[in-house]
Enzyme design. Structure first.
Site, PDB file in Angstrom:
ATOM      1  N   ASN A 124     -11.006  -2.347  -5.621  1.00  0.00           N
ATOM      2  CA  ASN A 124     -10.221  -1.356  -6.349  1.00  0.00           C
ATOM      3  C   ASN A 124     -10.848  -0.928  -7.684  1.00  0.00           C
ATOM      4  O   ASN A 124     -10.423   0.066  -8.284  1.00  0.00           O
ATOM      5  CB  ASN A 124      -8.782  -1.844  -6.570  1.00  0.00           C
ATOM      6  CG  ASN A 124      -7.929  -1.833  -5.307  1.00  0.00           C
ATOM      7  OD1 ASN A 124      -7.042  -2.672  -5.137  1.00  0.00           O
ATOM      8  ND2 ASN A 124      -8.187  -0.894  -4.408  1.00  0.00           N
ATOM      9  N   ASP A 184       0.828  -1.211   0.000  1.00  0.00           N
ATOM     10  CA  ASP A 184       0.000   0.000   0.000  1.00  0.00           C
ATOM     11  C   ASP A 184       0.863   1.261   0.000  1.00  0.00           C
ATOM     12  O   ASP A 184       1.969   1.263   0.535  1.00  0.00           O
ATOM     13  CB  ASP A 184      -0.930  -0.030   1.227  1.00  0.00           C
ATOM     14  CG  ASP A 184      -2.088   0.942   1.096  1.00  0.00           C
ATOM     15  OD1 ASP A 184      -2.381   1.384  -0.038  1.00  0.00           O
ATOM     16  OD2 ASP A 184      -2.708   1.259   2.131  1.00  0.00           O
TER      17      ASP A 184
HETATM   18  C1  IPE Z   1      -5.488  -2.749  -0.356  1.00  0.00           C
HETATM   19  O1  IPE Z   1      -5.153  -1.410  -0.427  1.00  0.00           O
HETATM   20  C2  IPE Z   1      -5.426  -3.383  -1.702  1.00  0.00           C
HETATM   21  C3  IPE Z   1      -4.097  -3.523  -2.289  1.00  0.00           C
HETATM   22  C4  IPE Z   1      -2.952  -3.213  -1.719  1.00  0.00           C
HETATM   23  C5  IPE Z   1      -4.063  -4.086  -3.605  1.00  0.00           C
HETATM   24  P1  IPE Z   1      -6.251  -0.251  -0.591  1.00  0.00           P
HETATM   25  O2  IPE Z   1      -5.497   1.014  -0.650  1.00  0.00           O
HETATM   26  O3  IPE Z   1      -7.139  -0.566  -1.734  1.00  0.00           O
HETATM   27  O4  IPE Z   1      -7.089  -0.384   0.743  1.00  0.00           O
HETATM   28  P2  IPE Z   1      -7.924   0.720   1.518  1.00  0.00           P
HETATM   29  O5  IPE Z   1      -8.890   1.295   0.543  1.00  0.00           O
HETATM   30  O6  IPE Z   1      -6.963   1.727   2.010  1.00  0.00           O
HETATM   31  O7  IPE Z   1      -8.580  -0.027   2.636  1.00  0.00           O
HETATM   32  C1  IPE Z   2      -1.580   0.209  -3.351  1.00  0.00           C
HETATM   33  O1  IPE Z   2      -1.344   1.572  -3.373  1.00  0.00           O
HETATM   34  C2  IPE Z   2      -1.746  -0.378  -4.727  1.00  0.00           C
HETATM   35  C3  IPE Z   2      -3.130  -0.719  -5.090  1.00  0.00           C
HETATM   36  C4  IPE Z   2      -4.147  -0.692  -4.295  1.00  0.00           C
HETATM   37  C5  IPE Z   2      -3.367  -1.136  -6.472  1.00  0.00           C
HETATM   38  P1  IPE Z   2      -2.550   2.617  -3.385  1.00  0.00           P
HETATM   39  O2  IPE Z   2      -2.912   2.894  -4.797  1.00  0.00           O
HETATM   40  O3  IPE Z   2      -3.651   2.156  -2.528  1.00  0.00           O
HETATM   41  O4  IPE Z   2      -1.844   3.889  -2.760  1.00  0.00           O
HETATM   42  P2  IPE Z   2      -2.473   4.904  -1.699  1.00  0.00           P
HETATM   43  O5  IPE Z   2      -2.986   4.093  -0.550  1.00  0.00           O
HETATM   44  O6  IPE Z   2      -3.575   5.628  -2.395  1.00  0.00           O
HETATM   45  O7  IPE Z   2      -1.328   5.787  -1.312  1.00  0.00           O
HETATM   46 MG    MG Z   3      -4.103   2.387  -0.575  1.00  0.00          MG
END
Ligand code: IPE
Ligand code: IPE
Ligand code: MG
Length: 241
Positions: free
Chosen positions: A67, A19
């Site tokens: 997502n 993340d």
């Molecule tokens: C979890 O991260 C999913 C992945 C790392 C692929 P998200 O960024 O989607 O989760 P939330 O929305 O912060 O809970």
């Molecule tokens: C994790 O990084 C990757 C995916 C969920 C695909 P994020 O895209 O959630 O990055 P933040 O949490 O918005 O910084």
């Molecule tokens: Mg995230």
């Protein structure tokens, strides 16, 4: 050289919620996809570090069933990144002894991506040095729901009865049927939540939440987190003498 002593006490199966890509890019005044590309480069580094760390199974969360709620630009960019990652990394993964498998629902993914995923699984199916599992369109609730549906079909068609439904049987219907449960789940970027990752499988996993954003998470930091795990006492509900 593998660090035998560490490997012995270290986790066999590490799962990572990667993340913080978006924030990493935003901090640099760049589009979110720039962060996802930087994140993909870290995946390569962390996979390569596994043999020396004694990590036999690495499971990474690449895209959740939630997502899809992101902008069309980001979703399309991520899907293109997954295709490119598979095309570019296949050869190296094969040569480095990595067996790749995917978990998650493939029905919503486009045909081209699914065929790349299938081919990579087949190509690396004889490998056994590191088992890399990529969670793509994966959600823990969705996985358990799909497993329950398949179990229901078995019952409807008379191959199983309700008395066969126990934790062991249900586990065999999960996407992760070929995996041991994770010993350690790491989440980067400072968020302390599971976000629907390996809900069933992580019942007794240890958790480590680190503030580092995923594109900054180095093999050195990975090693440090694993070393910290070695000192933990896992009780699995029992009272240890
Ligand atoms: C979890 O991260 C999913 C992945 C790392 C692929 P998200 O960024 O989607 O989760 P939330 O929305 O912060 O809970
Ligand atoms: C994790 O990084 C990757 C995916 C969920 C695909 P994020 O895209 O959630 O990055 P933040 O949490 O918005 O910084
Ligand atoms: Mg995230």
């Amino acid at each position: 050289m593998p660090k035998d002593t560490d490997a012995h006490h270290g986790p066999q199966h590490v799962a990572i919620i990667m993340d913080g890509n978006g924030r990493w890019a935003t901090q640099r005044g760049r589009p979110r996809l720039f962060g996802h590309h930087a994140g993909a480069r870290r995946v390569r580094e962390i996979v390569r570090a596994c043999p020396d760390e004694g990590v036999k199974y690495l499971t990474i969360f690449a895209f959740s069933t939630e997502n899809w709620k992101r902008t069309q630009t980001e979703v399309a960019g991520l899907m293109a990144l997954f295709r490119r990652y598979i095309e570019r990394e296949a050869r190296a993964l094969l040569d480095e002894g990595v067996r790749v498998r995917f978990i998650g629902d493939r029905m919503k993914l486009d045909d081209k991506l699914v065929s790349l995923m299938d081919n990579l699984e087949l190509l690396t199916s004889e490998n056994n040095k590191v088992h890399l599992t990529i969670a793509l369109n994966y959600g823990g609730r969705d996985e358990v729901t799909r497993a329950a549906q398949r179990l229901a079909v078995e019952i409807e068609q008379g191959r199983l009865t309700h008395k066969d439904v126990d934790a062991e049987t249900l586990s065999k219907f999960l996407d992760t049927q070929f995996l041991p449960d994770p010993d350690l789940v790491i989440r980067t970027s400072g968020e302390a939540r599971i976000s629907n990752f390996l809900l069933w499988q992580s019942a007794y996993a240890e958790y480590e939440f680190v503030d580092t954003l995923w594109p900054d998470f180095s093999a050195a930091e990975f090693s440090k987190v694993l070393a910290g795990y070695g000192g933990r006492e896992r009780r699995f509900g029992a009272v240890l003498a």
